[in-house]
Design a protein around this motif. Structure first.
Motif, mmCIF file in Angstrom:
data_model
loop_
_atom_site.group_PDB
_atom_site.id
_atom_site.type_symbol
_atom_site.label_atom_id
_atom_site.label_comp_id
_atom_site.label_asym_id
_atom_site.label_seq_id
_atom_site.Cartn_x
_atom_site.Cartn_y
_atom_site.Cartn_z
ATOM 1 N N GLY A 185 0.782 -1.062 -0.055
ATOM 2 C CA GLY A 185 0.037 0.093 -0.069
ATOM 3 C C GLY A 185 0.951 1.322 0.016
ATOM 4 N N GLU A 186 2.084 1.323 0.026
ATOM 5 C CA GLU A 186 3.074 2.302 -0.180
ATOM 6 C C GLU A 186 3.486 2.777 -1.563
ATOM 7 N N ARG A 187 3.626 4.331 -1.729
ATOM 8 C CA ARG A 187 4.028 4.699 -3.036
ATOM 9 C C ARG A 187 5.541 5.010 -2.986
ATOM 10 N N TYR A 188 6.152 5.121 -4.193
ATOM 11 C CA TYR A 188 7.484 5.701 -4.194
ATOM 12 C C TYR A 188 7.583 7.031 -3.672
ATOM 13 N N LEU A 189 6.793 7.904 -3.815
ATOM 14 C CA LEU A 189 6.811 9.295 -3.379
ATOM 15 C C LEU A 189 5.511 9.118 -2.335
ATOM 16 N N PRO A 190 5.776 9.568 -1.354
ATOM 17 C CA PRO A 190 4.680 9.450 -0.162
ATOM 18 C C PRO A 190 3.617 10.255 -0.548
ATOM 19 N N GLN A 191 2.309 10.061 -0.045
ATOM 20 C CA GLN A 191 1.051 10.454 -0.061
ATOM 21 C C GLN A 191 0.575 10.425 -1.674
ATOM 22 N N ASN A 192 0.526 11.888 -2.259
ATOM 23 C CA ASN A 192 -0.225 11.538 -3.456
ATOM 24 C C ASN A 192 0.604 11.615 -4.759
ATOM 25 N N GLY A 193 2.136 11.034 -4.699
ATOM 26 C CA GLY A 193 2.812 11.223 -5.832
ATOM 27 C C GLY A 193 2.935 12.524 -6.431
ATOM 28 N N VAL A 194 3.196 12.572 -7.682
ATOM 29 C CA VAL A 194 3.159 13.628 -8.477
ATOM 30 C C VAL A 194 1.660 13.764 -9.240
ATOM 31 N N ILE A 195 1.206 14.987 -8.908
ATOM 32 C CA ILE A 195 -0.027 15.329 -9.556
ATOM 33 C C ILE A 195 0.326 16.347 -10.995
ATOM 34 N N ASP A 196 -0.168 15.518 -12.079
ATOM 35 C CA ASP A 196 -0.030 16.287 -13.253
ATOM 36 C C ASP A 196 -1.383 16.013 -14.121
ATOM 37 N N PHE A 197 -2.473 16.711 -13.824
ATOM 38 C CA PHE A 197 -3.588 16.087 -14.294
ATOM 39 C C PHE A 197 -3.844 16.088 -15.657
ATOM 40 N N ALA A 198 -3.360 17.130 -16.566
ATOM 41 C CA ALA A 198 -3.391 16.838 -17.971
ATOM 42 C C ALA A 198 -2.230 16.937 -19.135
ATOM 43 N N GLY A 199 -1.049 17.280 -17.979
ATOM 44 C CA GLY A 199 0.160 17.043 -18.899
ATOM 45 C C GLY A 199 1.152 18.555 -18.913
ATOM 46 N N SER A 200 1.071 19.179 -17.821
ATOM 47 C CA SER A 200 1.946 20.453 -17.939
ATOM 48 C C SER A 200 3.518 19.745 -18.122
ATOM 49 N N GLY A 201 3.887 18.857 -17.180
ATOM 50 C CA GLY A 201 5.270 18.138 -17.425
ATOM 51 C C GLY A 201 5.385 17.301 -18.327
ATOM 52 N N VAL A 202 4.247 16.199 -18.328
ATOM 53 C CA VAL A 202 4.441 15.042 -19.386
ATOM 54 C C VAL A 202 4.470 15.270 -20.657
ATOM 55 N N VAL A 203 3.513 16.382 -21.037
ATOM 56 C CA VAL A 203 3.574 16.843 -22.265
ATOM 57 C C VAL A 203 4.399 17.968 -22.800
ATOM 58 N N HIS A 204 3.996 19.117 -22.091
ATOM 59 C CA HIS A 204 4.603 20.405 -22.450
ATOM 60 C C HIS A 204 6.058 20.701 -22.015
ATOM 61 N N ALA A 205 6.297 20.358 -20.733
ATOM 62 C CA ALA A 205 7.859 20.324 -20.252
ATOM 63 C C ALA A 205 8.653 19.429 -21.381
ATOM 64 N N VAL A 206 8.130 18.329 -21.630
ATOM 65 C CA VAL A 206 9.003 17.333 -22.370
ATOM 66 C C VAL A 206 9.119 18.097 -23.914
ATOM 67 N N GLY A 207 8.075 18.573 -24.435
ATOM 68 C CA GLY A 207 8.189 19.281 -25.618
ATOM 69 C C GLY A 207 8.989 20.122 -25.800
ATOM 70 N N GLY A 208 8.929 21.228 -24.557
ATOM 71 C CA GLY A 208 9.650 22.504 -24.434
ATOM 72 C C GLY A 208 11.098 22.325 -24.202
ATOM 73 N N PHE A 209 11.672 21.369 -23.274
ATOM 74 C CA PHE A 209 13.111 21.042 -23.276
ATOM 75 C C PHE A 209 13.661 20.333 -24.404
ATOM 76 N N ALA A 210 12.770 19.300 -24.989
ATOM 77 C CA ALA A 210 13.517 18.883 -26.279
ATOM 78 C C ALA A 210 13.796 19.937 -27.452
ATOM 79 N N GLY A 211 12.909 20.758 -27.499
ATOM 80 C CA GLY A 211 12.942 22.008 -28.510
ATOM 81 C C GLY A 211 13.989 22.680 -28.230
#
Length: 554
Positions: A257-283
């Motif tokens: 029942g434990e997480r790698y990151l305590p409590q809520n993990g990383v909350i990225d509801f629609a992709g500020s990090g997953v989509v946009h940060a990935v595309g922006g830093f790759a650019g």
């Protein structure tokens, strides 16, 4: 209970009714309730006085061994256990179908954003490169679809299991496995709608890069990078944050029942990090590796640090389409509309509100900056301000209040303008400012969750009820997630761009760049500033013909 029968008979009801209905009244009482206790309180039930027992219902109340009262209930209908079960199943199926329809419709909106990116980029680059940038957008979606179908979706979500159960592949905290080319999907249980939704996100991440490398990148090199992005770079990050087995995921729990990151993990509801940060830093990696365009920052003939695009109307249209599509991007990430007794669609409605407020404040912030600092109202700056607000709120749109969205948009506008200024100071040529808009604002969006999310909103959107925000644990999780995403993207993008540059496959020659990629890559005849111009010169007085003579000049 059987002692009630004489009293019911004395009331004039048919004996057949008594034997049939009294037997069924046992199901109306708790199984462990003694019959003696039932007789002490008034107990009521619905019963039919018709011959078939399926109509003409009455509400009969018993007290002790006598009928206390009996009233007609014409609105009551008989439902068997099997009928109730069938109705429940039908409602569940309807809810599932509604959720799938919602995901498909919002995915179409997200894909519509490709048209927005195309218009914005076509309006920003110079006319001699318009065809080329549009072609790159087309290939983002096309190559990305095949790559994401074959391998990308499997690396992102795999089989959603950590132990092999007779199928192919075994997911872990780093990467998914199995379900290659959607092999495990079928017509009855396959989540094809989820693949479609996730592909539109992968295509968006790849398209962001096209703006950073515009006007000097070879098409073949760009094709290679697009495949790398949609097959491996983006899917791995998507697995970390969104898959149930990803080590950053808010949904991950181990066997204890434990997480790698305590409590809520990383909350990225629609992709500020997953989509946009990935595309922006790759650019960013791509534009640094390529170097600036000819004539940029005093290179070659000394000119200004910006090139005027071809069409501000296209830019405005593109941003309008992107803003519209963003409602599918954010609201669609509820992944349902009819589930949870309507809670999902209510959450989607709130997401649309926070998305709108942040986008509007991004535009207003850059408008004020352009007037107060630059000295005039700058359209392109404000258009990018809209995008900065949208990118910034994408991660937290479901877990912040409208006031949080307001602050997110304001700071997003400041982050964008500051990042754009730094690029110019460092002589980094990003034609569409993709890095400050998507990269920096994407990171800010992740961090904003740790600052502006509320406990009640996290519980409503994710079901977690804890003090992670108040204690600062959520901000720590968000910061760690941002560091992981940026580090991965920069390293993997460098492994793609640097070898291409080393072997001379990345950038076009100076001559090709001067002529324009439309001519070199697409075989389009010279036009625009290279087109022939007809100049008319009058003959000197005394010329017998007295007519104008026309010369052609190139």
């Amino acid at each position: 209970i059987q002692t009630w029968s004489p009293s019911i008979r004395s009331s004039g009801l048919e004996p057949s009714f008594c034997s049939r209905q009294i037997g069924t009244t046992r199901n109306l009482f708790p199984r462990k309730t003694p019959a003696s206790l039932l007789l002490l309180e008034m107990s009521c039930f619905y019963a039919s006085i018709s011959a078939d027992g399926a109509s003409n219902f009455q509400r009969i109340c018993l007290k002790s061994s006598a009928i206390a009262n009996s009233t007609s209930e014409s609105s009551i209908a008989l439902a068997t256990a099997s009928a109730v079960s069938s109705l429940t199943t039908s409602l569940d199926n309807l809810t599932g179908a509604t959720d799938i329809l919602w995901i498909l419709l919002t995915a179409v909106l997200v894909f519509w954003m490709q048209a927005g990116f195309a218009m914005l980029e076509a309006g920003t680059v110079r006319p001699k490169n318009t065809n080329n940038i549009l072609f790159k957008n087309l290939m983002d979606a096309s190559l990305g679809a095949i790559g994401f179908w074959l391998l990308g979706y499997s690396f992102a979500f795999g089989n959603n299991r950590t132990v092999s159960e007779g199928g192919t592949g075994e997911d872990n905290g780093f990467i998914g496995a199995g379900n290659w080319a959607l092999h495990d999907f079928d017509n009855e249980t396959g989540d094809y709608h989820l693949w479609f939704f996730q592909w539109t996100f992968a295509a968006a991440a790849a398209t962001i890069v096209s703006g950073s490398v515009a006007e000097r990148c070879r098409l073949e090199a760009y094709f290679i990078y697009t495949l790398a992005m949609t097959v491996f770079i983006y899917p791995v990050v998507a697995h970390w944050v969104w898959a149930p087995t990803g080590f950053l995921s808010a949904f991950y729990t181990s066997d204890d029942g434990e997480r790698y990151l305590p409590q809520n993990g990383v909350i990225d509801f629609a992709g500020s990090g997953v989509v946009h940060a990935v595309g922006g830093f790759a650019g960013l990696v791509g534009t640094i590796t390529l170097g600036p365009r000819m004539g940029f920052f005093g290179q070659g003939d000394a000119v200004s640090s910006t090139f005027k695009g071809s069409n501000e109307l296209l830019c405005s249209l593109g941003v309008s389409i992107l803003w519209m599509g963003w409602y599918g991007f954010n609201a669609g990430s509820t992944l349902g509309a009819g589930s949870e007794d309507g809670a999902a669609i209510r959450l989607a409605a709130k997401v649309c509100v926070t998305t709108t407020i942040s986008a509007a404040m991004g535009a207003i912030t850059t408008m004020m900056y352009s007037r107060l600092i630059i000295g005039h109202y700058n359209l392109s700056l404000c258009l990018n301000g809209v995008l900065a607000g949208l990118v910034s709120v994408t991660a937290g749109s479901a877990v912040i209040e409208p006031w949080g969205a307001l602050l997110t948009g304001i700071i997003g506008g400041i982050v964008y303008t500051g990042g754009s200024w730094l690029l110019k100071r460092w002589n980094i040529d990003d034609p569409l400012n993709a890095f400050p808009v998507h990269g920096l604002c994407g990171v800010w969006g992740l961090l904003a969750v740790g600052m502006f999310a509320t406990r009640a909103n996290i519980k409503f959107a994710y079901g977690f009820d804890n003090d992670a925000v108040e204690t600062g644990n959520q901000f720590r999780n968000q910061l760690l997630g941002a560091v992981c995403i940026v580090s991965w993207t920069v390293v993997m993008s460098s492994l793609v761009f640097l070898p291409l540059s080393f072997f001379g496959m990345l950038r076009v020659t100076p001559k090709e760049e001067k002529l324009g990629l439309d001519v070199i890559e697409h075989g389009i005849p010279w036009r625009h500033e290279n087109a022939k111009v007809r100049r008319t010169r009058r003959k000197p007085k005394g010329d017998e013909e007295g007519e104008a003579k026309t010369q052609n000049a190139v």
